[in-house]
Design a protein around this motif. Structure first.
Motif, mmCIF file in Angstrom:
data_model
loop_
_atom_site.group_PDB
_atom_site.id
_atom_site.type_symbol
_atom_site.label_atom_id
_atom_site.label_comp_id
_atom_site.label_asym_id
_atom_site.label_seq_id
_atom_site.Cartn_x
_atom_site.Cartn_y
_atom_site.Cartn_z
ATOM 1 N N UNK A 34 8.208 -1.745 1.534
ATOM 2 C CA UNK A 34 6.884 -2.003 2.119
ATOM 3 C C UNK A 34 6.762 -1.190 3.402
ATOM 4 N N UNK A 35 6.143 -0.033 3.279
ATOM 5 C CA UNK A 35 5.849 0.782 4.471
ATOM 6 C C UNK A 35 4.443 0.517 4.977
ATOM 7 N N UNK A 36 3.593 -0.023 4.128
ATOM 8 C CA UNK A 36 2.244 -0.403 4.548
ATOM 9 C C UNK A 36 1.768 -1.518 3.639
ATOM 10 N N UNK A 37 1.004 -2.444 4.220
ATOM 11 C CA UNK A 37 0.453 -3.526 3.405
ATOM 12 C C UNK A 37 -0.833 -4.033 4.048
ATOM 13 N N UNK A 38 -1.612 -4.740 3.257
ATOM 14 C CA UNK A 38 -2.770 -5.454 3.771
ATOM 15 C C UNK A 38 -2.689 -6.889 3.280
ATOM 16 N N UNK A 85 0.805 -1.222 0.000
ATOM 17 C CA UNK A 85 0.000 0.000 0.000
ATOM 18 C C UNK A 85 0.837 1.270 0.000
ATOM 19 N N UNK A 86 2.061 1.201 0.559
ATOM 20 C CA UNK A 86 2.902 2.399 0.640
ATOM 21 C C UNK A 86 4.360 1.995 0.722
ATOM 22 N N UNK A 87 5.224 2.911 0.304
ATOM 23 C CA UNK A 87 6.667 2.655 0.264
ATOM 24 C C UNK A 87 7.401 3.987 0.318
ATOM 25 N N UNK A 88 8.706 3.938 0.566
ATOM 26 C CA UNK A 88 9.548 5.117 0.391
ATOM 27 C C UNK A 88 10.935 4.680 -0.041
ATOM 28 N N UNK A 89 11.882 5.608 -0.075
ATOM 29 C CA UNK A 89 13.218 5.298 -0.578
ATOM 30 C C UNK A 89 13.951 4.315 0.321
ATOM 31 N N UNK A 90 13.561 4.213 1.587
ATOM 32 C CA UNK A 90 14.250 3.311 2.506
ATOM 33 C C UNK A 90 13.664 1.905 2.483
ATOM 34 N N UNK A 91 12.345 1.796 2.537
ATOM 35 C CA UNK A 91 11.699 0.491 2.644
ATOM 36 C C UNK A 91 10.615 0.341 1.588
#
Length: 267
Positions: free
Chosen positions: A176-180, A168-174
């Motif tokens: 997978x910042x959010x998932x379902x 659901x969300x990510x950034x330059x570091x990780x």
């Protein structure tokens, strides 16, 4: 009113020390949930002190797997009591929310994989978090803007989602910042970052008492000012709006409202 079971994922020594300071994970979540639904019922359990059974979930409408301050990974043998609790929670089919270590624990329980990030620890702020196409449509992320920043403190991350997982969300570091995860009756929402706390709480924890995450790449003084000082926020790539309470806690409010809606339907 919904009843929430919060599973304290830290070992007893860490949990007790944080509780005395008013910073234990269940306390942080309880404050957010109670502000959203004043009559909410909340119970806290500690699997390191007492093994959970199916009876612990009687009458429960949703379960929170919290973050933890211990230095062992979610797939370590030392985390067996927390994984056992998470297995039981997921098997109930009730909504389960996992934050930071809670996300990692659920990932392992559901057949995914976690590991230490090759980019090192992400401490203080998860910067410029972006929503995926699925994230922009998912109820957990409703109200989140693209490129938001939020408090975080983690070494490990999800490197392979479980079957049925949606990023659901990510950034330059990780990545997978959010998932379902929706599979075989499982109803799981997970976050790698910490919407239940502010950056200043992370900063104070590091400055006052030391931490597994003390080698932050962001200056502690910046963490203390980023919520209110425009220059600091802009320099770090944040918006002051990111840290306004309704925005910072957005995923938690979305989840508790989701649980409440299911409770109303069931009634």
């Amino acid at each position: 009113m919904p009843e929430i079971l919060i599973v304290e994922s830290s070992s007893p020594g860490i949990a007790s020390a944080r509780r005395e300071l008013g910073r234990a994970a269940p306390q942080n979540f309880s404050r957010v949930f109670a502000a959203a639904i004043p009559d909410i019922k909340i119970r806290v359990v500690e699997p390191y002190l007492k093994e959970l059974t199916c009876a612990d979930f009687d009458g429960v409408d949703g379960v929170v797997m919290t973050g933890a301050g211990d230095d062992w990974a979610a797939d370590d043998d030392l985390a067996t009591p927390i994984r056992a609790a998470c297995d039981l929670a997921l098997e109930t089919g009730r909504p389960v929310l996992g934050v930071c270590y809670g996300l990692q624990i659920a990932t392992v329980c559901l057949g995914g994989k976690i590991a230490a990030s090759p980019k090192g620890k992400e401490t203080g702020l998860a910067l410029k978090v972006e929503l995926t196409e699925q994230g922009a449509r998912h109820p957990m992320m409703q109200g989140r803007r693209q490129g938001f920043s939020v408090a975080c403190a983690h070494r490990d991350e999800v490197i392979r989602m479980p079957d049925g997982g949606q990023r659901l969300a990510y950034n330059a570091h990780s990545d997978v910042q959010a998932m379902s995860v929706q599979q075989s009756g499982v109803d799981f929402w997970g976050l790698q970052y910490h919407p239940e706390i502010s950056p200043s709480i992370v900063a104070n924890a590091i400055r006052e008492h030391g931490s597994l995450f003390s080698n932050t790449g962001i200056d502690i003084e910046d963490l203390l000012k980023v919520e209110t000082d425009l220059e600091t926020a802009q320099r770090l790539g944040c918006s002051l709006a990111d840290f306004e309470l309704p925005n910072r806690t957005r995923e938690l409010i979305n989840w508790i409202e989701y649980v409440a809606s299911k409770t109303t339907v069931a009634a």
